[in-house]
Write an enzyme that holds these catalytic residues in place. Structure first.
Site, PDB file in Angstrom:
ATOM      1  N   CYS A 199      -5.115  -0.949  -3.343  1.00 55.01           N
ATOM      2  CA  CYS A 199      -4.797  -0.727  -4.741  1.00 55.01           C
ATOM      3  C   CYS A 199      -5.092  -1.986  -5.557  1.00 55.01           C
ATOM      4  O   CYS A 199      -4.758  -3.100  -5.146  1.00 55.01           O
ATOM      5  CB  CYS A 199      -3.351  -0.275  -4.875  1.00 55.01           C
ATOM      6  SG  CYS A 199      -2.302  -1.356  -5.795  1.00 55.01           S
ATOM      7  N   GLU A 200      -5.781  -1.796  -6.677  1.00 57.24           N
ATOM      8  CA  GLU A 200      -6.224  -2.956  -7.454  1.00 57.24           C
ATOM      9  C   GLU A 200      -5.083  -3.603  -8.235  1.00 57.24           C
ATOM     10  O   GLU A 200      -5.253  -4.675  -8.793  1.00 57.24           O
ATOM     11  CB  GLU A 200      -7.369  -2.573  -8.396  1.00 57.24           C
ATOM     12  CG  GLU A 200      -6.980  -1.698  -9.563  1.00 57.24           C
ATOM     13  CD  GLU A 200      -8.192  -1.395 -10.453  1.00 57.24           C
ATOM     14  OE1 GLU A 200      -9.332  -1.555 -10.001  1.00 57.24           O
ATOM     15  OE2 GLU A 200      -7.966  -0.989 -11.603  1.00 57.24           O
ATOM     16  N   HIS A 201      -3.936  -2.966  -8.282  1.00 49.80           N
ATOM     17  CA  HIS A 201      -2.811  -3.546  -9.017  1.00 49.80           C
ATOM     18  C   HIS A 201      -1.972  -4.484  -8.156  1.00 49.80           C
ATOM     19  O   HIS A 201      -1.400  -5.430  -8.657  1.00 49.80           O
ATOM     20  CB  HIS A 201      -1.915  -2.438  -9.584  1.00 49.80           C
ATOM     21  CG  HIS A 201      -2.660  -1.511 -10.491  1.00 49.80           C
ATOM     22  ND1 HIS A 201      -2.637  -0.141 -10.354  1.00 49.80           N
ATOM     23  CD2 HIS A 201      -3.485  -1.773 -11.521  1.00 49.80           C
ATOM     24  CE1 HIS A 201      -3.404   0.395 -11.273  1.00 49.80           C
ATOM     25  NE2 HIS A 201      -3.929  -0.562 -11.992  1.00 49.80           N
ATOM     26  N   HIS A 202      -1.885  -4.206  -6.850  1.00 49.73           N
ATOM     27  CA  HIS A 202      -1.004  -4.990  -5.977  1.00 49.73           C
ATOM     28  C   HIS A 202      -1.715  -5.555  -4.758  1.00 49.73           C
ATOM     29  O   HIS A 202      -1.105  -6.261  -3.963  1.00 49.73           O
ATOM     30  CB  HIS A 202       0.179  -4.127  -5.512  1.00 49.73           C
ATOM     31  CG  HIS A 202       0.958  -3.528  -6.638  1.00 49.73           C
ATOM     32  ND1 HIS A 202       0.735  -2.255  -7.112  1.00 49.73           N
ATOM     33  CD2 HIS A 202       1.933  -4.049  -7.411  1.00 49.73           C
ATOM     34  CE1 HIS A 202       1.549  -2.001  -8.120  1.00 49.73           C
ATOM     35  NE2 HIS A 202       2.283  -3.073  -8.330  1.00 49.73           N
ATOM     36  N   GLN A 262      -6.830   5.328  -6.956  1.00 48.13           N
ATOM     37  CA  GLN A 262      -7.215   6.581  -6.308  1.00 48.13           C
ATOM     38  C   GLN A 262      -8.044   7.475  -7.235  1.00 48.13           C
ATOM     39  O   GLN A 262      -8.985   8.145  -6.803  1.00 48.13           O
ATOM     40  CB  GLN A 262      -5.957   7.321  -5.835  1.00 48.13           C
ATOM     41  CG  GLN A 262      -6.290   8.577  -5.028  1.00 48.13           C
ATOM     42  CD  GLN A 262      -5.044   9.277  -4.528  1.00 48.13           C
ATOM     43  OE1 GLN A 262      -4.019   8.643  -4.299  1.00 48.13           O
ATOM     44  NE2 GLN A 262      -5.124  10.589  -4.356  1.00 48.13           N
ATOM     45  N   HIS A 284       0.479   5.456  -0.848  1.00 45.23           N
ATOM     46  CA  HIS A 284       0.287   4.121  -1.416  1.00 45.23           C
ATOM     47  C   HIS A 284       1.407   3.197  -0.943  1.00 45.23           C
ATOM     48  O   HIS A 284       2.579   3.447  -1.232  1.00 45.23           O
ATOM     49  CB  HIS A 284       0.295   4.198  -2.948  1.00 45.23           C
ATOM     50  CG  HIS A 284      -0.872   4.950  -3.506  1.00 45.23           C
ATOM     51  ND1 HIS A 284      -1.857   4.335  -4.249  1.00 45.23           N
ATOM     52  CD2 HIS A 284      -1.228   6.246  -3.398  1.00 45.23           C
ATOM     53  CE1 HIS A 284      -2.763   5.237  -4.594  1.00 45.23           C
ATOM     54  NE2 HIS A 284      -2.401   6.409  -4.093  1.00 45.23           N
ATOM     55  N   CYS A 331       2.117   0.372  -2.062  1.00 42.39           N
ATOM     56  CA  CYS A 331       2.802  -0.270  -3.194  1.00 42.39           C
ATOM     57  C   CYS A 331       3.916   0.631  -3.732  1.00 42.39           C
ATOM     58  O   CYS A 331       4.845   0.153  -4.381  1.00 42.39           O
ATOM     59  CB  CYS A 331       1.823  -0.671  -4.292  1.00 42.39           C
ATOM     60  SG  CYS A 331       0.998   0.688  -5.111  1.00 42.39           S
TER      61      CYS A 331
HETATM   62 ZN    ZN Z   1      -0.354  -0.564  -6.436  1.00 43.56          ZN
END
Ligand code: ZN
Length: 198
Positions: A88-91, A129, A157, A159
């Site tokens: 995931c590109e956020h975490h 995703q 996920h 995260c």
């Molecule tokens: Zn994430």
């Protein structure tokens, strides 16, 4: 450092640099990076990160076009439950699950194993995703010039599970389609039913 400045770096040089940063991160987390169990961890983790993001250095179109075949039929082609692992590109935490690809050929089909390869290429980078699903659909549509492509992704996920809301049992489903699957609702529902029914 910009991508431009990095363009002359070999894969080994990138891995070395990532390992140096990881050693610092491990120290910042409160660990002693010189203790025996962690000595080789920065390099190992850097290699694992490079492996998990090799999609940046691969070409989905080239992969698909390397195995195209003429085909007279027009029936639905469906490959279900291709396993994938992404981040995931956020975490920068893993999300993983399965992707099912379905398309209606128009004179050309692609080798089935290449569909699995394309899922890997699109998954092995920092992703969300929704975009992963769309990238697979677009890559298959472009390479095959199919009448329509429909892609369903289902993922867990980390995260969501190990931080933040800690929803242990949630699964995320994303659906992407184009061509006749966009214009023909009955056809889309038929394909979706076949893809989603286990
Ligand atoms: Zn994430």
């Amino acid at each position: 450092m910009t991508q431009n400045e990095l363009s002359n770096f070999t894969e080994e040089q990138r891995t070395e640099k990532i390992a140096a940063h990881l050693a610092e991160i491990i120290t910042l987390l409160g660990e002693d990076v010189s203790r025996p169990g962690l000595l080789k961890t920065p390099v190992r983790a850097a290699k694992a990160l490079m492996y998990a993001t090799q999609g940046y250095r691969q070409d989905a179109q080239e992969t698909l076009r390397s195995a195209m075949f003429d085909h007279d039929g027009s029936g639905l082609v469906m490959v279900r439950d291709i396993e994938f692992y992404s981040m995931c590109e956020h975490h920068i935490l893993p999300f993983f699950g399965t992707i099912s690809v379905s398309y209606l050929p128009q004179g050309r089909i692609v080798g089935l194993s290449k569909l699995a390869r394309v899922v890997d290429i699109c998954a092995r980078k920092l992703q969300v995703q929704e975009r992963l699903t769309a990238e697979v659909a677009r890559a298959v549509a472009e390479a095959t010039e199919a009448r329509g492509v429909l892609v369903v992704a289902r993922a867990n996920h980390l995260c969501m599970k190990m931080r933040g809301v800690e929803k242990q049992d949630s699964t995320t489903t994303t659906i992407e389609y184009n061509g006749v699957f966009d214009s023909d609702t009955a056809l889309r529902n038929e394909a979706l039913q076949a893809l989603l029914t286990h």
